[in-house]
Write an enzyme that holds these catalytic residues in place. Structure first.
Site, PDB file in Angstrom:
ATOM      1  N   ILE A 123      -6.156   2.083   3.359  1.00 52.46           N
ATOM      2  CA  ILE A 123      -5.465   0.904   3.391  1.00 52.46           C
ATOM      3  C   ILE A 123      -5.217   0.138   4.729  1.00 52.46           C
ATOM      4  O   ILE A 123      -5.863  -0.685   5.190  1.00 52.46           O
ATOM      5  CB  ILE A 123      -5.339   0.645   1.769  1.00 52.46           C
ATOM      6  CG1 ILE A 123      -5.795   0.744   0.698  1.00 52.46           C
ATOM      7  CG2 ILE A 123      -4.986  -1.240   2.171  1.00 52.46           C
ATOM      8  CD1 ILE A 123      -5.239   0.917  -0.775  1.00 52.46           C
ATOM      9  N   SER A 136      -0.959   3.854   1.339  1.00 49.46           N
ATOM     10  CA  SER A 136      -2.007   4.470   0.991  1.00 49.46           C
ATOM     11  C   SER A 136      -2.905   4.392   3.088  1.00 49.46           C
ATOM     12  O   SER A 136      -2.871   3.171   3.473  1.00 49.46           O
ATOM     13  CB  SER A 136      -2.976   3.721   0.346  1.00 49.46           C
ATOM     14  OG  SER A 136      -4.889   3.842   1.264  1.00 49.46           O
ATOM     15  N   GLU A 187       6.483 -10.256  13.641  1.00 45.45           N
ATOM     16  CA  GLU A 187       6.860  -9.039  14.621  1.00 45.45           C
ATOM     17  C   GLU A 187       8.117 -10.694  15.598  1.00 45.45           C
ATOM     18  O   GLU A 187       8.889  -9.462  15.985  1.00 45.45           O
ATOM     19  CB  GLU A 187       6.097  -8.731  15.564  1.00 45.45           C
ATOM     20  CG  GLU A 187       4.654  -7.755  15.736  1.00 45.45           C
ATOM     21  CD  GLU A 187       3.793  -7.373  16.462  1.00 45.45           C
ATOM     22  OE1 GLU A 187       4.250  -8.010  17.754  1.00 45.45           O
ATOM     23  OE2 GLU A 187       4.074  -6.564  16.733  1.00 45.45           O
ATOM     24  N   THR A 220       6.012  -3.184   6.124  1.00 49.22           N
ATOM     25  CA  THR A 220       7.689  -3.080   6.857  1.00 49.22           C
ATOM     26  C   THR A 220       8.140  -3.360   5.342  1.00 49.22           C
ATOM     27  O   THR A 220       9.450  -2.737   4.925  1.00 49.22           O
ATOM     28  CB  THR A 220       7.852  -4.617   7.206  1.00 49.22           C
ATOM     29  OG1 THR A 220       6.897  -4.492   7.987  1.00 49.22           O
ATOM     30  CG2 THR A 220       9.234  -4.932   7.787  1.00 49.22           C
ATOM     31  N   LYS A 252      15.868 -12.286  20.869  1.00 46.77           N
ATOM     32  CA  LYS A 252      14.649 -13.353  20.527  1.00 46.77           C
ATOM     33  C   LYS A 252      16.327 -14.228  20.345  1.00 46.77           C
ATOM     34  O   LYS A 252      17.350 -14.359  19.378  1.00 46.77           O
ATOM     35  CB  LYS A 252      14.264 -13.474  19.435  1.00 46.77           C
ATOM     36  CG  LYS A 252      13.707 -15.037  18.575  1.00 46.77           C
ATOM     37  CD  LYS A 252      12.907 -14.668  17.969  1.00 46.77           C
ATOM     38  CE  LYS A 252      12.798 -15.809  17.170  1.00 46.77           C
ATOM     39  NZ  LYS A 252      11.720 -15.962  15.883  1.00 46.77           N
TER      40      LYS A 252
HETATM   41  P1  FAD Z   1       1.422  -5.011   4.246  1.00 48.42           P
HETATM   42  O1  FAD Z   1       2.016  -4.562   4.927  1.00 48.42           O
HETATM   43  O2  FAD Z   1       0.084  -5.546   3.589  1.00 48.42           O
HETATM   44  O3  FAD Z   1       1.613  -3.261   2.892  1.00 48.42           O
HETATM   45  C1  FAD Z   1       1.004  -2.550   1.599  1.00 48.42           C
HETATM   46  C2  FAD Z   1       1.323  -1.084   1.576  1.00 48.42           C
HETATM   47  O4  FAD Z   1       0.550  -1.786   0.466  1.00 48.42           O
HETATM   48  C3  FAD Z   1       0.322  -0.782   2.618  1.00 48.42           C
HETATM   49  O5  FAD Z   1       1.368   0.497   2.770  1.00 48.42           O
HETATM   50  C4  FAD Z   1      -1.344  -0.153   2.098  1.00 48.42           C
HETATM   51  O6  FAD Z   1      -0.868   0.987   2.490  1.00 48.42           O
HETATM   52  C5  FAD Z   1       0.002  -0.351   0.404  1.00 48.42           C
HETATM   53  N1  FAD Z   1      -0.961  -0.547  -1.010  1.00 48.42           N
HETATM   54  C6  FAD Z   1      -1.525  -1.706  -0.871  1.00 48.42           C
HETATM   55  N2  FAD Z   1      -2.531  -1.567  -2.010  1.00 48.42           N
HETATM   56  C7  FAD Z   1      -2.527   0.038  -2.387  1.00 48.42           C
HETATM   57  C8  FAD Z   1      -3.050   0.872  -3.194  1.00 48.42           C
HETATM   58  N3  FAD Z   1      -3.763   0.826  -3.708  1.00 48.42           N
HETATM   59  N4  FAD Z   1      -2.640   2.045  -3.116  1.00 48.42           N
HETATM   60  C9  FAD Z   1      -1.491   2.610  -2.243  1.00 48.42           C
HETATM   61  N5  FAD Z   1      -1.341   1.776  -1.411  1.00 48.42           N
HETATM   62  C10 FAD Z   1      -1.347   0.612  -1.737  1.00 48.42           C
HETATM   63  N6  FAD Z   1       6.838 -11.834   9.198  1.00 48.42           N
HETATM   64  C11 FAD Z   1       7.816 -12.411   9.814  1.00 48.42           C
HETATM   65  O7  FAD Z   1       9.447 -12.196   9.357  1.00 48.42           O
HETATM   66  N7  FAD Z   1       7.512 -12.406  11.357  1.00 48.42           N
HETATM   67  C12 FAD Z   1       6.702 -12.882  11.927  1.00 48.42           C
HETATM   68  O8  FAD Z   1       6.446 -13.524  13.166  1.00 48.42           O
HETATM   69  C13 FAD Z   1       5.335 -12.680  11.356  1.00 48.42           C
HETATM   70  N8  FAD Z   1       4.089 -13.430  11.902  1.00 48.42           N
HETATM   71  C14 FAD Z   1       2.664 -13.298  10.640  1.00 48.42           C
HETATM   72  C15 FAD Z   1       2.086 -13.134  10.187  1.00 48.42           C
HETATM   73  C16 FAD Z   1       0.463 -13.537   9.654  1.00 48.42           C
HETATM   74  C17 FAD Z   1      -0.334 -13.255  10.320  1.00 48.42           C
HETATM   75  C18 FAD Z   1       1.079 -12.647   8.176  1.00 48.42           C
HETATM   76  C19 FAD Z   1      -0.263 -12.886   7.756  1.00 48.42           C
HETATM   77  C20 FAD Z   1       2.332 -12.140   8.483  1.00 48.42           C
HETATM   78  C21 FAD Z   1       3.563 -12.396   9.122  1.00 48.42           C
HETATM   79  N9  FAD Z   1       4.618 -11.926   8.768  1.00 48.42           N
HETATM   80  C22 FAD Z   1       5.909 -12.293   9.853  1.00 48.42           C
HETATM   81  C23 FAD Z   1       4.636 -11.516   7.298  1.00 48.42           C
HETATM   82  C24 FAD Z   1       5.174 -10.090   7.380  1.00 48.42           C
HETATM   83  O9  FAD Z   1       3.729  -9.346   8.612  1.00 48.42           O
HETATM   84  C25 FAD Z   1       4.879  -9.169   6.310  1.00 48.42           C
HETATM   85  O10 FAD Z   1       6.211 -10.089   5.721  1.00 48.42           O
HETATM   86  C26 FAD Z   1       5.027  -7.703   6.426  1.00 48.42           C
HETATM   87  O11 FAD Z   1       4.444  -7.657   7.232  1.00 48.42           O
HETATM   88  C27 FAD Z   1       5.409  -7.090   4.913  1.00 48.42           C
HETATM   89  O12 FAD Z   1       4.153  -6.869   4.751  1.00 48.42           O
HETATM   90  P2  FAD Z   1       3.961  -6.159   3.727  1.00 48.42           P
HETATM   91  O13 FAD Z   1       4.720  -4.624   3.232  1.00 48.42           O
HETATM   92  O14 FAD Z   1       4.552  -6.795   2.365  1.00 48.42           O
HETATM   93  O15 FAD Z   1       2.542  -5.909   3.047  1.00 48.42           O
END
Ligand code: FAD
Length: 501
Positions: A41, A38, A48, A13, A77
């Site tokens: 990963i 990736s 959500e 996200t 919501k």
């Molecule tokens: P991720 O989704 O983990 O993405 C990481 C990315 O980095 C992936 O594409 C992965 O492939 C890439 N990557 C990692 N290492 C490498 C590498 N070595 N090489 C290439 N690519 C790599 N937020 C809300 O606002 N509302 C909610 O209701 C909510 N519920 C949640 C419930 C839980 C249990 C958790 C843990 C989180 C929740 N969140 C919520 C937070 C929300 O999920 C995150 O803020 C959001 O999904 C963003 O995630 P991200 O993109 O930072 O990380």
């Protein structure tokens, strides 16, 4: 050094929100933006429930709301229902939007409290449109109502996180962002400046850039693993460190309620996020007080239907990076820090991080002042949200488990103690440093969990009593009229943004 190439690491996200927003900088200039992710990963795949500023983010990107909601199983919501937090059996709604409105400069909860002391028994909830609509399963937008004498309706969305990242990917790619599949194996730093200079993929391909946005999730590939920025932990205040997530059907075929539900259990709490055709569920808990299989059982027993996937177990450490902007790297999303989704604030923090980044970014280069500003503002934002989350745990009368005994008796940050004590004294709530949560938010959670105002605001008794009471009657009446004339949430979704089965 001028910025000609920005690399975003991660396609969750955070990564795709950053890519979509930054793609707008390309208009009329040669700026390359590459997003590396990736598939091996994958993403965290949860997250959500959102809050109202997320609606503005879509508007800023000129995204068609109905099209987006249809493609992400989206629903509306109006707030969050908290169940079993003050005591087992209690329930209250923290609504978007305000209780009533200010009268003669005085916040509504003071006026309501004053009349309550005079024997007016109406609960404060009848003075909030979002709460009443949520109770009756109704939804409409302010522009549908077409009457400016009725209160506005504040809303956010429930979304399928994976589908939303896919939606934004199309948006960003159309605007010139290049997606690069591959696992990053190495990060190179410039010997002189310590700036990140390139990332190298498993395939051996090297991608150099001038500026990096770390959206790599909990691992913080650039901000932590390469730059060793450090992490400030808050687990003593927010002890939950695990979650198990599991979507389910709604077996009774009922329409999605227009609110998120957060139900407290004996060592944490469970979320229910209703999408158009399924519910997202999860149980956030503390592993010092509960085993994973017990947490999973509790979750399954308390879901609205049969699971549609295998349980997804996640570990986290609550806190934030000591710096969100370090050298030429800005960390967004889980790479920047994590607070549990009790008030749906993580996606919001991605959003505000992007806003600050775009405001501060200069394509002429990077300087220390940008980082200082970004870090100071972000730290304050995180801390205000942290205090609000701690309030939910600390303001409880529950004594039915070791977990709740710990939370009820733990020491809390001084900033929160001050807020609670002032509210108890005469209901005063100061909103500090542009903090996210409004007076209504603080009042809703404090009163919902049993913190009462003992004294009154001195100005409340000076208002014209008859005129003010008539105004209260009018607010209640207009909310009742509004909610009666709103369609059911399920009908609204069917008409406005039905998702394909
Ligand atoms: P991720 O989704 O983990 O993405 C990481 C990315 O980095 C992936 O594409 C992965 O492939 C890439 N990557 C990692 N290492 C490498 C590498 N070595 N090489 C290439 N690519 C790599 N937020 C809300 O606002 N509302 C909610 O209701 C909510 N519920 C949640 C419930 C839980 C249990 C958790 C843990 C989180 C929740 N969140 C919520 C937070 C929300 O999920 C995150 O803020 C959001 O999904 C963003 O995630 P991200 O993109 O930072 O990380």
């Amino acid at each position: 050094m001028a910025i000609e190439h920005i690399v975003i690491v991660g396609g969750g996200t955070a990564g795709w929100m950053a890519a979509a927003a930054l793609s707008r900088l390309r208009k009329g200039r040669e700026l390359a933006i590459t997003l590396v992710e990736s598939e091996a990963i994958g993403t965290v795949g949860v997250g959500e429930a959102t809050i109202p500023p997320f609606v503005d983010f879509q508007r800023l990107l000129e995204i068609d709301e109905a099209e987006m909601l249809a493609s992400v199983q989206g629903s509306f919501k109006l707030g969050i229902q908290f169940v079993n937090w003050g005591n087992v059996g209690d329930s209250y709604i923290h609504p978007f939007g305000n209780y009533g409105y200010e009268i003669d400069g005085l916040s509504f909860h003071h006026i309501w409290h004053h009349f309550k002391q005079q024997g007016d028994n109406r609960p404060i909830q009848v003075f909030n449109a979002e709460t009443m609509a949520a109770y009756f399963g109704k939804f409409a937008k302010t522009e549908d109502v077409k009457r400016d004498d009725l209160p506005p309706i504040n809303y956010a969305y429930h979304i399928n996180a994976t589908a939303y990242a896919g939606f934004l990917r199309k948006y960003a790619e159309k605007r010139g962002v290049v997606r690069q599949e591959g696992k990053i194996e190495d990060v190179k730093l410039d010997g002189e400046t310590g700036f990140v200079s390139s990332v190298t993929l498993e395939s051996g391909q090297k991608i150099a850039a001038d500026f990096f946005v770390d959206c790599s999730g909990f691992r913080g590939l650039l901000i932590e693993q390469a730059l060793e920025t450090g992490y400030e932990e808050w687990t003593h205040w927010l002890p939950c460190n695990r979650a198990v997530a599991l979507p389910c059907n709604r077996d009774d075929g009922s329409p999605p309620p227009p609110f998120t539900r957060a139900t407290a259990h004996s060592a944490g709490w469970q979320w229910q996020v209703p999408l158009q055709q399924r519910n997202g569920n999860g149980h956030v808990y503390c592993d010092a007080f509960m085993e994973a299989d017990v947490a999973t059982d509790i979750l399954i027993k308390n879901m609205a239907g049969k699971p549609t996937a295998e349980p997804n177990h996640l570990r986290f450490v609550t806190g934030r990076r000591k710096k969100f902007w370090n050298k030429n790297v800005v960390a967004l999303g889980l790479a920047g820090g994590f607070m549990e989704p009790l008030e749906s604030t993580s996606i919001h923090l991605i959003n505000t991080g992007i806003n600050k980044l775009i405001a501060l970014l200069s394509l002429d280069g990077v300087n220390e002042m940008q980082a200082q500003s970004f870090n100071r503002l972000s730290a304050k934002e995180y801390e205000r949200i942290r205090d609000f989350l701690i309030l939910h745990y600390n303001a409880t009368q529950r004594s039915d488990s070791e977990f709740w005994n710990y939370c009820r008796t733990m020491s809390v940050p001084d900033s929160l103690t001050e807020k609670i004590e002032l509210f108890k004294m005469n209901g005063q709530i100061f909103r500090e440093d542009d903090e996210l949560f409004t007076e209504t938010s603080w009042a809703a959670v404090m009163m919902g969990q049993g913190i009462s105002m003992t004294g009154q605001n001195a100005m409340a008794a000076t208002l014209d009593q008859a005129k003010t009471r008539a105004e209260l009657d009018e607010i209640e009446k207009s909310i009742r009229f509004l909610v009666q004339h709103m369609p059911g949430h399920g009908d609204y979704l069917q008409r406005y943004c039905p998702a394909p089965a």
